[in-house]
Design an enzyme around this catalytic site. Structure first.
Site, short mmCIF file in Angstrom:
data_model
loop_
_atom_site.label_atom_id
_atom_site.label_comp_id
_atom_site.label_asym_id
_atom_site.label_seq_id
_atom_site.Cartn_x
_atom_site.Cartn_y
_atom_site.Cartn_z
N ASP A 131 3.14 -4.68 7.98
CA ASP A 131 1.83 -3.86 7.80
C ASP A 131 0.57 -4.86 8.08
O ASP A 131 0.43 -5.54 7.25
CB ASP A 131 1.97 -3.08 6.51
CG ASP A 131 0.66 -2.37 6.34
OD1 ASP A 131 -0.31 -2.56 7.00
OD2 ASP A 131 0.53 -1.66 5.04
N GLN A 166 -4.50 -5.19 7.04
CA GLN A 166 -5.48 -6.28 6.46
C GLN A 166 -5.57 -7.44 7.20
O GLN A 166 -6.07 -8.53 6.60
CB GLN A 166 -5.26 -6.35 5.00
CG GLN A 166 -5.66 -5.08 4.06
CD GLN A 166 -6.96 -4.52 4.22
OE1 GLN A 166 -7.82 -5.24 4.62
NE2 GLN A 166 -6.99 -3.35 3.82
N HIS A 208 0.77 -1.24 0.06
CA HIS A 208 -0.01 -0.09 0.17
C HIS A 208 0.95 1.32 0.11
O HIS A 208 2.16 1.21 0.54
CB HIS A 208 -0.78 -0.01 1.36
CG HIS A 208 -2.10 0.86 1.37
ND1 HIS A 208 -1.72 2.26 1.87
CD2 HIS A 208 -3.23 0.81 1.17
CE1 HIS A 208 -2.94 3.00 1.74
NE2 HIS A 208 -3.91 2.20 1.51
N LYS A 233 -10.84 -0.74 10.42
CA LYS A 233 -10.55 -1.91 9.41
C LYS A 233 -11.17 -3.28 10.54
O LYS A 233 -11.04 -4.32 9.87
CB LYS A 233 -9.47 -2.20 8.91
CG LYS A 233 -9.10 -0.98 7.84
CD LYS A 233 -7.95 -1.43 7.08
CE LYS A 233 -7.22 -0.19 6.33
NZ LYS A 233 -8.21 0.21 5.26
N CYS A 257 -4.51 2.51 -3.70
CA CYS A 257 -3.55 3.07 -3.05
C CYS A 257 -2.31 1.89 -3.41
O CYS A 257 -1.53 1.82 -2.43
CB CYS A 257 -3.72 3.16 -1.71
SG CYS A 257 -4.95 4.36 -1.38
N1 PLP Z 1 -1.86 -1.02 4.63
C1 PLP Z 1 -3.00 -1.54 4.04
C2 PLP Z 1 -2.23 -3.07 3.48
C3 PLP Z 1 -4.06 -1.33 3.62
O1 PLP Z 1 -5.13 -2.02 3.09
C4 PLP Z 1 -4.54 0.05 4.27
C5 PLP Z 1 -5.64 0.78 3.93
O2 PLP Z 1 -6.41 0.37 3.03
C6 PLP Z 1 -3.41 0.87 4.72
C7 PLP Z 1 -2.07 0.39 4.99
C8 PLP Z 1 -3.59 2.11 5.47
O3 PLP Z 1 -4.38 2.41 6.64
P1 PLP Z 1 -4.83 3.56 7.14
O4 PLP Z 1 -5.67 4.29 6.00
O5 PLP Z 1 -5.96 3.32 8.31
O6 PLP Z 1 -3.81 4.31 7.82
#
Ligand code: PLP
Length: 407
Positions: A200, A203, A122, A226, A365
Site C-alpha cells: 500500500d 503515503q 489503514h 495524496k 482509519c
Molecule cells: N492506505 C493508507 C496508508 C492511507 O493513508 C490511505 C488514506 O489515508 C489509504 C490507504 C486510502 O486511500 P484512499 O482513501 O485514497 O483510497
C-alpha cells in the site's frame, strides 16, 4: 538545503487562504495534499476543450483524450519504474486498488487461508481481506507486530509463513506513525515462500522515489489526491504475470473482447481490469501532478521534508514536556502523531483550527493500531513539499497558546 519553498508555494493558490483571520497552515497532507495551479488549469482546459470518452470514438476529440489517458499510463509506468504499461491499471484510488486485488485474487483463496498484514495498516488494507470471509470461507489475518518505536518486528514476520499463507499485504509508510517499512525485505521473504505481496503506497509515492521493480512487489497501490493530483483517481501496479492469471474485478464496457449472452471474453491487460468509463480527465491530470513533482525532484522533496520533520519533532519534544509523539522509527516520513498531555485530540484539533492550523484528529482509519497503543485517537500533523519552517513555528506557537487551556 537549497529548496525554494516560497516559489513552490506560489504554485498552490489555495495556501493563501486565511482561516478565522489567520493564515492557513495546512498540516493535513496525509489525508490529502493541495493541488498546484498547473494541475487545476489542465483539468479546466480538458473539460472545455478535450472532453470525449476514451477508446470509443474515431473522432478527433476522442482520439485526443485517449492519447492523453494513455500518455498518463506511460508517465505512471516511468514514475514507478514498472516494466510495461500493461501493468498500470487506473482505479478510483488506493482503496479500490486493494479491493481489486483482494476480490480478484481472493476468489482463489481456500477456507483456512491466511493473509499477513501489519499492525499499522489503514482500514483499506484490512477490511477488503476480511470481506473474503463473507461467503462462508474463513480467511484469517496474521498481524506483524511492531516495537515501541513503531518498527515492524521482522523476526516475527519471518515465522508467520505456513502452507495456508495466501498473501502478504503491508503498507509502505504508516499514515499514523510515519514509519517507512522495509518493503523490499518484506517482498523478498514472501517470495521465498512463494507468496505474492501487495504494498500500500498511499503515503509513499509523493514523498520519495518509488521503484516497484527494485522492491519486486507483485502489486503496488496509490491515490492521485495524496500526490498533488485530482480526487477520485488512483493506480494499481500489478506484475503482468500475476494480472494475467487473475479474473476480472468488475464487468462492463471497456473490459471485454467479445460479449454474447452465452459467453464473454475479456480484453487484454490493462483494460481487463478497467470496466466502465474511467475518470479520463482525472487520469490525465495525474500525469501533470507527476510532472510537477518530478520537476522539483523526488529526492529533493524527500530531503526537504525530512528537514521539516526533524525541525518540528525537535521543537515539539524539547518545548512540551507533556507532549508524547507516537512513531519514532529511524526511517520515518514527515508525519507526527501526538498527544498533548491527556487533552482530547479533538479539542486540540479544534483549538488549532481557530488559529488557522489544519491538523487531523481521531483514529486515522487505523483503529487496530490505535487500540494497540491504548488510544482512541491522536493528533496528527503531516507535512508536504510546500510547508515551511515558519509554519512549524506558527504551529508550535499555537500549541503553546492552547496547552494551558487544556492541561
Ligand atoms: N492506505 C493508507 C496508508 C492511507 O493513508 C490511505 C488514506 O489515508 C489509504 C490507504 C486510502 O486511500 P484512499 O482513501 O485514497 O483510497
Amino acid at each position: 538545503m537549497n529548496f525554494d519553498v516560497e516559489r513552490y508555494r506560489n504554485d498552490f493558490p489555495g495556501l493563501n487562504r486565511s482561516i478565522y483571520g489567520r493564515p492557513l497552515t495546512y498540516l493535513d497532507n496525509t489525508a490529502t495534499s493541495q493541488t498546484p495551479k498547473c494541475v487545476v488549469d489542465a483539468i479546466e482546459a480538458m473539460y472545455y476543450n478535450s472532453k470525449a470518452n476514451v477508446h470509443r470514438g474515431v473522432h478527433t476529440l476522442s482520439q485526443e483524450m485517449t492519447m492523453l489517458q494513455e500518455a498518463a499510463r506511460e508517465r505512471v509506468r516511468r514514475f514507478i519504474n514498472a516494466y510495461s504499461t500493461e501493468e498500470i491499471i487506473f482505479t478510483r484510488g488506493t482503496t479500490e486498488s486493494i479491493n481489486l486485488v483482494a476480490a480478484s485474487m481472493g476468489r482463489g483463496f481456500r477456507d483456512g487461508d491466511e493473509v499477513i498484514v501489519s499492525v499499522m495498516e489503514h482500514h483499506s488494507n484490512i477490511v477488503p481481506w476480511q470481506l473474503l470471509s463473507l461467503n462462508g470461507r474463513n480467511i484469517t489475518l496474521r498481524v506483524i507486530p511492531m516495537d515501541e518505536r513503531g518498527v515492524l518486528d521482522m523476526d516475527a514476520y519471518r515465522t508467520m509463513f505456513n502452507e495456508h499463507t495466501a498473501m502478504v499485504s503491508v503498507t509502505h509508510v504508516s499514515n499514523v506513525l510515519g514509519t517507512i517499512n522495509p518493503v523490499k525485505e518484506i517482498a523478498a521473504e514472501a517470495h521465498r515462500h512463494g507468496v505474492p505481496v501487495l504494498i500500500d503506497g498511499a503515503q509513499a509515492v509523493s514523498h520519495r522515489r518509488v521503484d516497484v521493480s527494485d522492491i519486486d512487489c507483485d502489486f503496488y497501490a496509490f491515490s492521485a489526491h495524496k500526490m498533488y493530483g485530482p480526487t477520485g483517481v488512483g493506480v494499481l501496479y500489478g506484475k503482468k504475470s500475476m494480472l494475467e492469471k487473475m479474473p476480472p474485478y468488475q464487468g462492463g464496457g471497456e473490459m471485454i473482447a467479445h460479449v454474447s449472452f452465452d459467453r464473454t471474453t475479456y480484453a487484454d491487460l490493462p483494460f481487463k481490469f478497467e470496466a466502465g468509463t474511467p475518470d479520463f480527465i482525472g487520469i490525465a491530470a495525474m500525469h501533470k501532478a507527476i510532472d510537477y513533482m518530478e520537476s522539483i525532484g523526488m529526492e529533493r522533496i524527500e530531503r526537504y521534508e525530512k528537514e521539516i520533520l526533524d525541525y518540528a519533532t525537535g521543537r515539539m519534544e524539547s518545548e512540551f514536556p507533556s507532549l508524547r509523539i507516537y512513531g519514532k522509527a529511524p526511517e520515518k516520513d514527515a508525519i507526527v502523531s501526538f498527544m498533548l498531555g491527556d487533552a482530547h485530540p479533538y479539542d486540540v484539533g479544534l483549538l488549532l483550527d481557530k488559529q488557522g492550523i489544519a491538523v487531523r484528529t481521531g483514529h486515522h482509519c487505523a483503529q487496530p493500531l490505535l487500540e494497540s497503543l491504548g488510544l482512541e485517537g491522536v493528533v496528527r500533523a503531516s507535512f508536504a513539499l510546500y510547508n515551511t519552517h515558519e509554519e512549524v513555528d506558527r504551529f508550535i506557537a499555537a500549541l503553546h497558546r492552547i496547552e494551558p487551556m487544556l492541561l
